[in-house]
Design a protein around this motif. Structure first.
Motif, short mmCIF file in Angstrom:
data_model
loop_
_atom_site.label_atom_id
_atom_site.label_comp_id
_atom_site.label_asym_id
_atom_site.label_seq_id
_atom_site.Cartn_x
_atom_site.Cartn_y
_atom_site.Cartn_z
N LYS A 1 14.74 -39.42 -22.98
CA LYS A 1 14.89 -38.13 -23.21
C LYS A 1 16.47 -38.23 -22.71
N ILE A 2 17.42 -38.21 -23.73
CA ILE A 2 18.79 -37.99 -23.33
C ILE A 2 19.59 -36.89 -23.83
N GLY A 3 20.62 -37.20 -22.79
CA GLY A 3 21.54 -34.84 -23.51
C GLY A 3 21.84 -35.13 -21.83
N ALA A 4 22.54 -33.86 -21.88
CA ALA A 4 23.23 -33.02 -20.63
C ALA A 4 22.41 -33.95 -19.40
N GLU A 5 21.49 -32.55 -19.13
CA GLU A 5 20.73 -33.08 -18.13
C GLU A 5 19.73 -34.02 -17.97
N GLY A 6 18.68 -34.59 -18.95
CA GLY A 6 17.96 -35.15 -19.03
C GLY A 6 17.68 -37.06 -19.44
N ASP A 7 19.30 -37.03 -18.59
CA ASP A 7 19.02 -38.88 -19.55
C ASP A 7 18.22 -39.56 -18.53
N GLU B 1 5.03 -33.23 -27.25
CA GLU B 1 6.13 -33.70 -25.66
C GLU B 1 7.68 -33.81 -26.25
N ILE B 2 8.47 -33.37 -27.36
CA ILE B 2 9.55 -32.66 -28.11
C ILE B 2 9.36 -30.81 -27.38
N VAL B 3 8.99 -30.17 -27.93
CA VAL B 3 8.27 -28.71 -27.99
C VAL B 3 8.60 -28.15 -25.99
N ALA B 4 7.62 -29.33 -25.47
CA ALA B 4 7.43 -29.02 -24.08
C ALA B 4 9.19 -29.31 -22.87
N ALA B 5 9.75 -29.78 -23.88
CA ALA B 5 10.90 -30.45 -23.76
C ALA B 5 12.14 -29.09 -23.48
N GLN B 6 11.55 -28.34 -25.77
CA GLN B 6 12.95 -28.04 -25.56
C GLN B 6 12.54 -26.46 -24.55
N ALA B 7 11.02 -26.22 -24.75
CA ALA B 7 10.99 -24.63 -23.31
C ALA B 7 10.88 -24.83 -22.41
#
Ligand SMILES: [Zn+2]
Length: 455
Positions: free
Chosen positions: A9-15, A53-59
């Protein structure tokens, strides 16, 4: 050999946060071609794993947000959590979503833009409707299950429910006008029948039609008679969709049915609809075919048959050339020689050809006198490069209705079910069943139009 599929996961805080999605084991030799690459089952597992995994991260990201109260703008706090099961194209996922309460006014906020009863994603809904428009609900459900890791709602009842919902959405959606206007539009209307599943009713009438412009733009439409879909509204909307303006000249064709003619009469036509050649042609063909089977077991019958065959040809020529008022002459000449076939034997399976001919002749006679106002000079029109009939609409009835709804004796339909499914089928064939319902009419959907070069 084995692989680990790792999602980073890359992005604001999930780097850099990574998760192992699945382990893939495949043979390391290629003795069997079936071992080459991934299998469908592995592909489905893979997609489902990534989706989870993506849904869990979005949630997870969603859960730490605190929306402002929509009513008073106050600060919201978490009230409780609810699990939402949502079916997606890549598997059933469970999303744990907070519900919020406004600290100032006490209002409850959900923080998502979709209603809490929503149980599937629009993409899955759309694919369900699209497949169901092309094949039976059961087959569509099977295909979906074979190709995608869809976890829930893959039974035919669910397919049907989503298809009808999509059909209603299409019907209630406004038309987008195209940028170009059409100087002339040909409109054709026809009807066909499907079996009804309702008590006291054996068949449902389905009206289908199409609008066409000289530049090749085309739209099909259809509605089940007596359903909530108003065919006149469909006609207006489809004319708009191919660029009708106040200056557009409309030409209409239909068969002899007075009901269809009434519908077209309300559609702003400059001239009354013409009787299309296709329907007359079929009747003439039928007549000629029967005439060819008349018996020739004695010289008198041979002579009579020759007269009849010649007169059916002449009848054809007369109607085609706009001389239908003389059709009666041919019909009378045939009738005068028909006594020669008195006592012509039939077979166990069918009546004598001469009796069939008599019946067909009566029917044609009635048809021609009933339709005399709508007959035109077909030969002249064709020489001028103009259309003479609606074979194209007869084709429309076949591909739009019969191919999906009359395939087997067992297919029986409710008025609403058939009508809404038809709305989806039309949208699929018009190329307007995109990700947004009622997408703009695109000349690109028309195979006969020249394709502009990419500049
Ligand atoms: Zn509030």
């Amino acid at each position: 050999m084995a692989w680990i599929l790792r999602l980073v996961k890359i992005g604001a805080e999930g780097d850099g946060h990574c998760t192992d999605v699945m382990e893939i084991n495949r043979p390391d030799d290629l003795g069997d071609i079936a071992d080459l690459g991934l299998t469908l089952a592995e592909g489905k597992l893979l997609l489902a794993g990534i989706q989870r995994e993506i849904v869990a991260a979005q949630a997870g990201d969603h859960a730490v947000r605190r929306p402002d109260c929509l009513r008073c703008g106050g600060v919201c706090r978490v009230k409780d959590y609810r699990d939402h099961a949502v079916a997606t194209l890549f598997g059933q996922v469970t999303v744990r979503l907070p519900r919020f309460r406004c600290a100032a006014c006490g209002a409850v906020e959900v923080g998502v833009g979709w209603p809490s009863h929503c149980r599937s994603t629009p993409e899955l809904d759309q694919l369900r409707a699209h497949l169901s428009a092309l094949m039976s609900y059961r087959t569509a459900a099977d295909i979906l299950e074979q190709l995608f890791p869809v976890g829930a709602g893959k039974d035919k009842e669910t397919m049907r429910r989503h298809t009808l919902k999509a059909g209603a959405a299409i019907r209630d959606c406004a038309t987008m006008r195209p940028e170009t206007t059409a100087p002339g539009i040909t409109i054709t209307l026809d009807s066909t029948f499907i079996r009804s599943c309702q008590d006291g009713e054996r068949h449902l009438e389905v009206r289908v039609g199409n609008v066409e412009t000289a530049s090749g733009g085309r739209q099909v439409f259809g509605a089940v008679a007596g359903s909530d879909t108003d065919i006149k509204m469909l006609i207006r909307r489809n004319l708009e969709a191919v660029g009708q303006t106040e200056d557009t000249a409309l030409t209409a064709f239909t068969d002899g049915c007075a009901g269809l003619r009434r519908i077209l009469a309300d559609a702003d036509l400059a001239e009354p609809p013409m009787l299309d050649w296709f329907h007359i042609g079929m009747r003439l063909q039928h007549l000629k075919q029967i005439a060819s089977t008349l018996s020739t077991d004695d010289p008198a019958r041979m002579a009579a048959k020759a007269v009849i065959v010649a007169e059916t040809e002449r009848l054809h020529w007369r109607i085609w050339n706009g001389k239908a008022q003389n059709a009666q002459k041919s019909i009378d000449r045939i009738r005068t020689v028909m006594h020669q076939f008195q006592g012509e034997p039939g077979s166990k399976k069918s009546v004598a050809p001469s009796r069939k001919l008599w019946t067909a002749l009566q029917a044609l006679d009635g048809y021609l006198s009933g339709q005399s106002h709508w007959l035109i000079n077909y030969a002249e029109r064709q020489r001028a490069g103009l259309r003479v009939g609606t074979a194209i609409t007869e084709g429309t009835a076949n591909f739009l209705v019969n191919r999906r709804m009359n395939k087997s004796q067992q297919m029986r339909w409710s008025r609403r079910g058939a009508d809404l499914l038809l709305q989806v089928r039309c949208a699929v064939y018009n190329g307007t069943f995109g990700s947004a319902y009622g997408q703009k009419f695109q000349p690109a959907n028309d195979s006969s139009a020249p394709v502009p070069n990419a500049a």
